[in-house]
Write a protein that holds these residues in place. Structure first.
Motif, short mmCIF file in Angstrom:
data_model
loop_
_atom_site.label_atom_id
_atom_site.label_comp_id
_atom_site.label_asym_id
_atom_site.label_seq_id
_atom_site.Cartn_x
_atom_site.Cartn_y
_atom_site.Cartn_z
N ALA B 50 0.81 -1.22 0.00
CA ALA B 50 0.00 0.00 0.00
C ALA B 50 0.84 1.27 0.00
O ALA B 50 0.37 2.33 -0.37
CB ALA B 50 -0.91 0.00 1.23
N ILE B 62 3.98 -3.08 -9.64
CA ILE B 62 2.55 -3.16 -9.98
C ILE B 62 2.44 -2.88 -11.48
O ILE B 62 2.99 -1.87 -11.95
CB ILE B 62 1.71 -2.16 -9.15
CG1 ILE B 62 1.75 -2.54 -7.66
CG2 ILE B 62 0.27 -2.13 -9.65
CD1 ILE B 62 0.96 -1.64 -6.74
N ARG B 75 -0.52 4.81 -6.33
CA ARG B 75 -0.36 3.38 -6.63
C ARG B 75 -1.62 2.74 -7.21
O ARG B 75 -1.64 1.56 -7.47
CB ARG B 75 0.06 2.63 -5.35
CG ARG B 75 1.41 3.10 -4.83
CD ARG B 75 1.93 2.25 -3.70
NE ARG B 75 3.25 2.74 -3.28
CZ ARG B 75 4.12 2.06 -2.59
NH1 ARG B 75 3.84 0.83 -2.20
NH2 ARG B 75 5.28 2.57 -2.26
N ILE B 77 -4.46 1.96 -5.80
CA ILE B 77 -4.95 0.87 -4.95
C ILE B 77 -6.09 1.40 -4.07
O ILE B 77 -6.22 2.62 -3.92
CB ILE B 77 -3.84 0.33 -4.02
CG1 ILE B 77 -3.19 1.49 -3.28
CG2 ILE B 77 -2.84 -0.49 -4.79
CD1 ILE B 77 -2.19 1.09 -2.26
N ILE B 154 -6.04 -2.52 -7.75
CA ILE B 154 -5.80 -3.54 -6.71
C ILE B 154 -6.61 -3.20 -5.45
O ILE B 154 -6.65 -2.03 -5.03
CB ILE B 154 -4.30 -3.59 -6.33
CG1 ILE B 154 -3.47 -3.97 -7.55
CG2 ILE B 154 -4.03 -4.57 -5.20
CD1 ILE B 154 -2.09 -3.41 -7.50
N LEU B 156 -6.77 -3.95 -1.42
CA LEU B 156 -6.06 -4.50 -0.28
C LEU B 156 -7.05 -4.54 0.89
O LEU B 156 -7.72 -3.55 1.16
CB LEU B 156 -4.87 -3.61 0.09
CG LEU B 156 -3.84 -3.36 -1.02
CD1 LEU B 156 -2.75 -2.40 -0.53
CD2 LEU B 156 -3.20 -4.67 -1.48
N THR B 187 -6.98 -8.85 -5.79
CA THR B 187 -7.25 -8.56 -4.38
C THR B 187 -6.24 -9.26 -3.48
O THR B 187 -5.95 -10.44 -3.66
CB THR B 187 -8.68 -9.04 -4.00
OG1 THR B 187 -9.62 -8.42 -4.89
CG2 THR B 187 -9.03 -8.70 -2.57
#
Lengths: 271, 350
Positions: B50, B62, B75, B77, B154, B156, B187
């Motif tokens: 993260a 990534i 990022r 995310i 993504i 998290l 995930t």
């Protein structure tokens, strides 16, 4: 029997303490409405007058300019000190840098120095800078006094805020400053408001530095009170009227923000 | 959607090694669960992905790009926190809207997307409430909605269900699974609950003391645990682990005699799952002892037998009844799988 005796004793003590605390305030409020001849009398039977309030705002006392000085010095001090202190408090609370604890102690340690020891260096410095008897000088001094205290207070409130929301905001796309603005400050608002009030009260009541560093133009209310000690004696009725002028704004402010005040205190105390 | 690659990542706090040189590839659209006990480094690994923790060494990629030095906001995310991480001073609508606002999405579009997302997680009627006025499950939905509203590359999720009660956890688990199926976003999910890991994951990475000890599908991990730790960690009730030795092709412990394909050696642990044992009548069963406890779970009864230091649990029929301390005999079912481990190193022997 024992219980009722204890009850009576407890009440008597409470009444005694209340009288000791409230008597001078009540005396000041009553005297502010008395004529000079009644000032020393403890009797409640007197003819009230508003003349004292008119007198203190006219020549030679000019309380109006002192009120203005006090308001400007206290407000500007709060406006500068609180945002700066909030950022510093956030840094102390969140960033694990080397020497953090020592630095925090150093900032707090400025509060350990008796004011009377540093008033002369301040005087010399401001004389050199040609800032004696200016509001700027008083604002600078007050900033030096209150900022460490406000940093310490706000840090307590920020420490109590869980970091999850901040991290969530950073992942949501916020920069560190945006996180402080959007997440931390609103969450710490009661604490910051509490600190601001303390900061205002400290500055509003500051006496020693204002006495030494002001002469005519930058005199604040607490210093102005001293001017009622004249060659004709202490003018208690005028001093009381001026005292009421100093107390009432703080009193009203405290009434308005009492709710936040209490919440802020609790927020800082309970982690 | 995106592939995440961890290359030799390591995390140290002073002299304490939280994650030791681990490499892992999380495939595009995969649901990977990091599973392990408290302090095994799973949350630290996720926080490194993260960008909430610095990496001591190694690389995180990534979509093929090295993102070690990128701040979390860059990022692409979204993260769901264990304690939800909601903004308490904002309404549900403002909470869900916040990531869109930060990304400069126009007001009209924001409104539509917030409404769509809220409807998806059944929060449509609660948009003007504050988090303090919501239940735990509703708060968790807000956290989820905030994560999915901007369709990141993504997801998290750090133990997102651990604060919910058991019933709600099961419901939310199904919703998460459905959501992943619907969105297909890569995930990474952290949990210490092996049931969550088994039910949700495409693959599970079992972690212990900062290391991934096994990375495989839930089915494979359940059927072939890599070592003694994984064997004891996966499964509920957990696998029976019996201390003994092998002599003449037979595993022997107090009350246990089971033929195994292993040469003679001592310090062997035999593992067998409770659901692979049958309660038998005869005294010549491979596992014999006295009945120690009966626990009715509803659909079955857990029967625990003891013989000296040996304790073995079997899953029996729900209406099985017997007296405590009466003789009890267990027989492995046909095709039951035996797991053999070295007691000292925990390594799998067969």
């Amino acid at each position: 029997m024992k219980r009722s005796l204890a009850y009576v004793g407890e009440r008597a003590l409470l009444i005694f303490i209340s009288v000791v605390v409230l008597f001078p305030i009540a005396w000041m409020f009553l005297t502010a409405f008395k004529k000079p001849r009644d000032a020393y009398s403890l009797s409640l039977n007197f003819e009230p007058t508003l003349q004292n309030f008119v007198t203190v705002f006219s020549e030679p006392w000019n309380l109006g300019s002192m009120v203005m000085n006090s308001v400007i010095v206290a407000t500007v001090t709060v406006v500068i000190a609180v945002p700066c202190a909030a950022l510093a408090a956030y840094s102390f609370s969140r960033f694990r840098v080397k020497g953090r604890k020592f630095l925090f102690f150093l900032i707090l340690s400025t509060q350990f120095i008796p004011a009377v020891v540093i008033v002369l260096p301040f005087f010399l410095m401001f004389r050199q800078l040609d800032l004696l008897d200016t509001r700027i000088a008083l604002i600078i001094v007050n900033l030096a006094i209150v900022t460490p205290f406000v940093i310490w207070m706000i840090k307590g409130f920020i420490d109590a805020i869980p970091t999850d929301s901040e991290e969530a905001a950073m992942i949501d796309g916020a920069s560190r400053l945006r996180v402080i603005k959007d997440i931390v400050m609103p969450m710490a608002a009661p604490g910051i408001l509490t600190s601001s009030i303390f900061c205002f009260i400290l500055t509003w009541n500051e006496f020693l530095f204002a006495l030494i560093l002001s002469r005519r133009d930058a005199v604040t209310l607490p210093v102005g009170l001293v001017s009622f000690r004249t060659e004709r004696g202490d003018l208690w009725e005028l001093m009381s009227a001026a005292g009421v002028m100093i107390t009432v704004p703080i009193f009203i402010m405290a009434l308005f923000i009492q709710k936040h005040f209490t919440r802020g205190m609790t927020a800082g105390a309970v982690k | 959607m995106a592939e995440v690659r961890l290359v030799d990542i390591e995390k140290k706090y002073g002299s304490f090694l939280a994650v030791s040189k681990q490499s892992l590839t999380i495939h595009d659209g995969e649901f990977l669960v990091l599973l392990g006990p408290s302090g095994c480094g799973k949350t630290t690994t996720m926080r490194m992905i993260a960008g909430l923790e610095d990496i001591t060494s190694g690389d995180i990629m990534i979509k093929g790009e090295r993102i070690n030095d990128k701040p979390p906001k860059d990022r692409d995310i979204a993260m769901v926190f264990q304690n939800y991480g909601l903004y308490p001073h904002m309404t549900v609508r403002q909470n869900i809207e916040y990531p869109l606002k930060l990304r400069g999405v126009k007001r009209g579009e924001r409104k539509t997307r917030v409404q769509e997302t809220a409807d998806k997680v059944e929060l449509g009627a609660l948009l003007d409430r504050r988090p303090s006025e919501l239940s735990g499950g509703q708060r968790q939905r807000v956290a989820l909605a905030r994560a999915i509203v901007r369709t990141p590359s993504i997801f998290l999720m750090d133990e997102p269900l651990s604060n919910l009660d058991a019933k709600l956890r099961v419901t939310m688990r199904a919703e998460l699974k459905h959501l992943h199926h619907e969105l297909g976003v890569t995930t990474v999910y952290v949990t210490h609950d092996q049931m969550e890991a088994m039910t949700l994951a495409s693959r599970v990475a079992v972690m212990r003391e900062g290391k991934i000890v096994q990375l495989d599908t839930p089915k494979k991990i359940y059927a072939e645990p890599a070592d003694l730790f994984v064997a004891g960690f996966i499964g509920s009730p957990s696998m029976n682990l019996i201390d003994g030795s092998v002599k003449g092709g037979v595993f022997r412990a107090d009350g246990v005699e089971i033929p195994v394909p292993l040469e003679d050696r001592s310090g062997v642990v035999l593992g067998i799952r409770p659901e692979e044992l049958d309660i038998s009548q005869g005294p010549n069963a491979p596992i014999n002892g006295k009945l120690y406890a009966l626990e009715l779970t509803g659909e079955s009864t857990l029967v625990t037998l003891r013989n000296g230091p040996t304790s073995v649990c079997a899953r029996g029929h729900a209406d099985f009844e017997a007296d405590i301390n009466s003789p009890c005999h267990l027989t492995p079912k046909d095709g039951a799988r035996f797991h053999l481990f070295d007691r000292a190193s925990g390594e799998r022997l067969g």
